[in-house]
Write a protein that holds these residues in place. Structure first.
Motif, PDB file in Angstrom:
ATOM      1  N   SER A 105      11.724  55.427  53.671  1.00 40.43           N
ATOM      2  CA  SER A 105      10.300  55.778  53.681  1.00 40.43           C
ATOM      3  C   SER A 105      10.046  57.206  54.120  1.00 40.43           C
ATOM      4  CB  SER A 105       9.528  54.810  54.594  1.00 40.43           C
ATOM      5  OG  SER A 105      10.071  54.862  55.919  1.00 40.43           O
ATOM      6  N   SER A 106      10.884  57.732  55.017  1.00 40.06           N
ATOM      7  CA  SER A 106      10.693  59.101  55.516  1.00 40.06           C
ATOM      8  C   SER A 106      12.034  59.806  55.572  1.00 40.06           C
ATOM      9  CB  SER A 106      10.037  59.090  56.901  1.00 40.06           C
ATOM     10  OG  SER A 106       8.787  58.440  56.877  1.00 40.06           O
ATOM     11  N   PRO A 107      12.448  60.464  54.500  1.00 44.80           N
ATOM     12  CA  PRO A 107      13.755  61.131  54.500  1.00 44.80           C
ATOM     13  C   PRO A 107      13.855  62.284  55.493  1.00 44.80           C
ATOM     14  CG  PRO A 107      12.523  61.686  52.530  1.00 44.80           C
ATOM     15  CD  PRO A 107      11.754  60.618  53.218  1.00 44.80           C
ATOM     16  N   ASP A 108      12.716  62.826  55.936  1.00 42.60           N
ATOM     17  CA  ASP A 108      12.760  63.928  56.907  1.00 42.60           C
ATOM     18  C   ASP A 108      12.725  63.447  58.354  1.00 42.60           C
ATOM     19  OD1 ASP A 108      10.194  62.967  56.736  1.00 42.60           O
ATOM     20  OD2 ASP A 108       9.229  64.943  56.785  1.00 42.60           O
ATOM     21  N   SER A 109      12.631  62.131  58.555  1.00 41.28           N
ATOM     22  CA  SER A 109      12.673  61.550  59.901  1.00 41.28           C
ATOM     23  C   SER A 109      13.329  60.174  59.803  1.00 41.28           C
ATOM     24  CB  SER A 109      11.264  61.445  60.494  1.00 41.28           C
ATOM     25  OG  SER A 109      11.325  60.942  61.820  1.00 41.28           O
ATOM     26  N   PHE A 110      14.606  60.204  59.558  1.00 37.56           N
ATOM     27  CA  PHE A 110      15.333  58.964  59.279  1.00 37.56           C
ATOM     28  C   PHE A 110      15.971  58.412  60.555  1.00 37.56           C
ATOM     29  CE2 PHE A 110      19.003  56.523  57.741  1.00 37.56           C
ATOM     30  CZ  PHE A 110      18.373  55.701  56.820  1.00 37.56           C
ATOM     31  N   TYR A 111      15.946  57.080  60.661  1.00 34.41           N
ATOM     32  CA  TYR A 111      16.485  56.395  61.835  1.00 34.41           C
ATOM     33  C   TYR A 111      17.649  55.502  61.405  1.00 34.41           C
ATOM     34  CZ  TYR A 111      16.583  53.094  65.830  1.00 34.41           C
ATOM     35  OH  TYR A 111      16.961  52.311  66.894  1.00 34.41           O
ATOM     36  N   VAL A 112      18.818  55.756  61.996  1.00 34.21           N
ATOM     37  CA  VAL A 112      19.990  54.920  61.718  1.00 34.21           C
ATOM     38  C   VAL A 112      19.936  53.735  62.671  1.00 34.21           C
ATOM     39  CG1 VAL A 112      22.494  54.895  61.388  1.00 34.21           C
ATOM     40  CG2 VAL A 112      21.236  57.040  61.144  1.00 34.21           C
ATOM     41  N   SER A 113      19.142  52.759  62.291  1.00 31.70           N
ATOM     42  CA  SER A 113      18.881  51.623  63.171  1.00 31.70           C
ATOM     43  C   SER A 113      20.134  50.775  63.375  1.00 31.70           C
ATOM     44  CB  SER A 113      17.773  50.751  62.574  1.00 31.70           C
ATOM     45  OG  SER A 113      17.651  49.541  63.285  1.00 31.70           O
ATOM     46  N   PRO A 114      20.526  50.503  64.628  1.00 31.77           N
ATOM     47  CA  PRO A 114      21.699  49.652  64.870  1.00 31.77           C
ATOM     48  C   PRO A 114      21.525  48.250  64.289  1.00 31.77           C
ATOM     49  CG  PRO A 114      21.140  50.881  66.856  1.00 31.77           C
ATOM     50  CD  PRO A 114      20.018  51.091  65.889  1.00 31.77           C
ATOM     51  N   SER A 115      20.295  47.723  64.325  1.00 31.74           N
ATOM     52  CA  SER A 115      20.085  46.378  63.791  1.00 31.74           C
ATOM     53  C   SER A 115      20.242  46.338  62.275  1.00 31.74           C
ATOM     54  CB  SER A 115      18.689  45.873  64.185  1.00 31.74           C
ATOM     55  OG  SER A 115      17.685  46.738  63.666  1.00 31.74           O
ATOM     56  N   ALA A 116      19.915  47.432  61.583  1.00 28.74           N
ATOM     57  CA  ALA A 116      19.993  47.460  60.117  1.00 28.74           C
ATOM     58  C   ALA A 116      21.365  47.897  59.615  1.00 28.74           C
ATOM     59  CB  ALA A 116      18.916  48.382  59.557  1.00 28.74           C
ATOM     60  N   PHE A 117      22.048  48.782  60.371  1.00 26.83           N
ATOM     61  CA  PHE A 117      23.290  49.354  59.873  1.00 26.83           C
ATOM     62  C   PHE A 117      24.552  48.843  60.569  1.00 26.83           C
ATOM     63  CE2 PHE A 117      20.148  52.412  58.399  1.00 26.83           C
ATOM     64  CZ  PHE A 117      20.623  52.758  57.136  1.00 26.83           C
ATOM     65  N   SER A 118      24.417  48.097  61.666  1.00 31.27           N
ATOM     66  CA  SER A 118      25.621  47.565  62.338  1.00 31.27           C
ATOM     67  C   SER A 118      26.354  46.603  61.410  1.00 31.27           C
ATOM     68  CB  SER A 118      25.231  46.835  63.627  1.00 31.27           C
ATOM     69  OG  SER A 118      24.777  47.740  64.602  1.00 31.27           O
ATOM     70  N   GLY A 119      27.652  46.758  61.329  1.00 27.29           N
ATOM     71  CA  GLY A 119      28.448  45.937  60.427  1.00 27.29           C
ATOM     72  C   GLY A 119      28.476  46.466  59.007  1.00 27.29           C
ATOM     73  N   LYS A 120      27.745  47.545  58.769  1.00 21.73           N
ATOM     74  CA  LYS A 120      27.696  48.145  57.430  1.00 21.73           C
ATOM     75  C   LYS A 120      28.110  49.610  57.512  1.00 21.73           C
ATOM     76  CE  LYS A 120      23.801  45.109  56.393  1.00 21.73           C
ATOM     77  NZ  LYS A 120      23.655  44.649  57.780  1.00 21.73           N
ATOM     78  N   GLU A 121      29.075  49.890  58.371  1.00 21.99           N
ATOM     79  CA  GLU A 121      29.571  51.249  58.506  1.00 21.99           C
ATOM     80  C   GLU A 121      30.333  51.649  57.239  1.00 21.99           C
ATOM     81  OE1 GLU A 121      29.996  48.874  60.725  1.00 21.99           O
ATOM     82  OE2 GLU A 121      29.178  49.543  62.648  1.00 21.99           O
ATOM     83  N   GLY A 122      30.276  52.913  56.957  1.00 23.69           N
ATOM     84  CA  GLY A 122      30.948  53.419  55.754  1.00 23.69           C
ATOM     85  C   GLY A 122      29.999  54.298  54.944  1.00 23.69           C
ATOM     86  N   LEU A 123      30.362  54.570  53.740  1.00 25.23           N
ATOM     87  CA  LEU A 123      29.607  55.488  52.882  1.00 25.23           C
ATOM     88  C   LEU A 123      28.458  54.758  52.180  1.00 25.23           C
ATOM     89  CD1 LEU A 123      29.698  58.475  52.109  1.00 25.23           C
ATOM     90  CD2 LEU A 123      31.113  57.831  50.138  1.00 25.23           C
ATOM     91  N   TRP A 124      27.285  55.395  52.247  1.00 21.90           N
ATOM     92  CA  TRP A 124      26.097  54.905  51.538  1.00 21.90           C
ATOM     93  C   TRP A 124      25.783  55.875  50.399  1.00 21.90           C
ATOM     94  CZ3 TRP A 124      22.475  50.813  52.830  1.00 21.90           C
ATOM     95  CH2 TRP A 124      22.908  50.001  53.895  1.00 21.90           C
ATOM     96  N   TYR A 125      25.296  55.287  49.285  1.00 23.05           N
ATOM     97  CA  TYR A 125      25.013  56.078  48.084  1.00 23.05           C
ATOM     98  C   TYR A 125      23.536  55.913  47.702  1.00 23.05           C
ATOM     99  CZ  TYR A 125      30.118  56.017  47.552  1.00 23.05           C
ATOM    100  OH  TYR A 125      31.480  56.142  47.752  1.00 23.05           O
ATOM    101  N   SER A 126      23.051  56.910  46.992  1.00 22.64           N
ATOM    102  CA  SER A 126      21.708  56.775  46.406  1.00 22.64           C
ATOM    103  C   SER A 126      21.785  55.765  45.261  1.00 22.64           C
ATOM    104  CB  SER A 126      21.210  58.131  45.892  1.00 22.64           C
ATOM    105  OG  SER A 126      22.061  58.631  44.873  1.00 22.64           O
ATOM    106  N   TRP A 127      20.684  55.034  45.101  1.00 23.36           N
ATOM    107  CA  TRP A 127      20.634  54.011  44.046  1.00 23.36           C
ATOM    108  C   TRP A 127      19.406  54.241  43.175  1.00 23.36           C
ATOM    109  CZ3 TRP A 127      23.719  50.575  41.907  1.00 23.36           C
ATOM    110  CH2 TRP A 127      23.191  49.551  41.141  1.00 23.36           C
TER     111      TRP A 127
END
Length: 347
Positions: free
Chosen positions: A74-96
């Motif tokens: 929603s806000s690429p200029d203020s992005f939050y790497v939320s532990p609840s959303a990204f924990s267990g999903k470490e690694g490379l993310w791609y644009s879709w």
């Protein structure tokens, strides 16, 4: 033409320097590393627009299939790497659906150790002689954020005194050293000898490292992740392994009670030491000796003198010889008187 090329080259160097100055730890380049708990990141340079999607494929899955996880930005200029959303999903993310690398997610790690630079040994959990110079050694994977550029540091050191006071800076051979915003230069970063312990409070000090970069420590407060496991060091003049001499104290016994004898650990031959403020009663062991068989001689006085007679020695008695029987004196007197009367009566 040569002048123009030189000027162009200088301009490029200037623009590069400006970009490095303007860059900070919030700006993420395409495919750059981000850490769980970071907030306020600017991922606009990755090409992700407001409302765009990013996807993650689980290990072993094919990139030709749909992503295992999809997320809307929603806000690429203020992005939050939320532990609840990204924990267990470490690694490379791609644009879709474009499939361009956006960023790589990692779990932060941090630990700290205390090093005695004067004596050259790892003093973590040990004793530091008061007066030695101390350094802090920080192990962390957050040093990878150095590629983002910018002058900001990534970690704070929390130094707590025996009384509970927290220090924001220390003094060392090179002067004052701030414990906030320390830059991580590699996976193991040493501050060098920054703390002279000559005038510090004697006792146990606590040291802890916190990843202050983009509020990781606040959003990821797990020990070993956003905050290191605390360690302790004992600072004092005397080696704690040296024990005090043995002291044996004898307290004054109370009425109808057994005297109290207090002994500290140590050799049994140590000299008893009494408490200064407590009267000391000497404990003596009395041995009962049997009295002599003879009668003691009384002490002579000035008025009466007693002489002890020796005990007569009994000698064997001889058998007595019987004497002749003698007539009693009274009978003889009567016979004599009768004889006299008979003589007088003769004619």
């Amino acid at each position: 033409m040569k002048y123009s090329l030189t000027g162009l080259f200088s301009l490029l160097i200037f623009l590069f320097c400006v970009s490095q100055v303007n860059a900070d730890l919030r700006t993420i380049s395409p495919g750059g590393t981000v850490f769980l708990g970071e907030e306020g990141l600017d991922i606009s340079a990755t090409g992700v627009m407001n409302g765009g999607q990013i996807g993650w494929w689980a290990p072993g899955s094919s990139r030709s299939s749909d992503p295992t996880e999809l997320m809307t930005v929603s806000s690429p200029d203020s992005f939050y790497v939320s532990p609840s959303a990204f924990s267990g999903k470490e690694g490379l993310w791609y644009s879709w659906p474009e499939g361009s690398p956006v960023f790589q997610v990692k779990r932060p790690q941090v630990s700290v150790r205390v090093y005695d630079e004067t004596a050259d040994f790892d003093a973590t959990g040990k004793w530091i002689p008061r007066g030695d110079a101390v350094s802090f050694r920080i192990s962390s994977n957050v040093y990878e954020a150095n590629s983002r550029g910018g002058p900001d540091g990534q970690v704070d050191i929390v130094l707590t005194s025996p009384e509970g006071a927290k220090y924001s800076s220390v003094s060392g051979p090179s002067g004052s050293f701030s414990l906030s915003g320390i830059p991580l230069t590699s996976s193991l970063t040493s501050t060098g000898p920054v703390w002279s312990t000559g005038g510090v409070t004697v006792g146990t000090w606590t040291v802890q490292a916190e990843l202050s970069m983009n509020r990781i420590k606040d959003n990821m407060p797990d020990l070993g992740a956003g905050i290191s496991v605390p360690v302790e060091v004992l600072i004092q003049n005397v080696n704690p392994l040296i024990k005090a001499p043995v002291a044996i104290e004898i307290g004054t016994p109370e009425p109808d009670r057994t005297p109290i004898v207090t002994q500290t650990t140590g050799p049994a031959y140590s000299t008893p030491v009494t408490k200064p403020a407590t009267p000391v009663q000497t404990l003596e062991t009395q041995i009962q000796t049997p009295a002599p068989a003879f009668t003691p001689v009384p002490t002579p006085t000035s008025t009466t003198e007693h002489t002890i007679e020796p005990t007569p020695v009994k000698t064997p008695e001889s058998t007595p010889v019987p004497e002749p029987t003698k007539a009693p004196l009274g009978i003889l007197s009567i016979i004599g008187a009768g004889f006299v009367l008979m003589v007088l009566r003769r004619p």
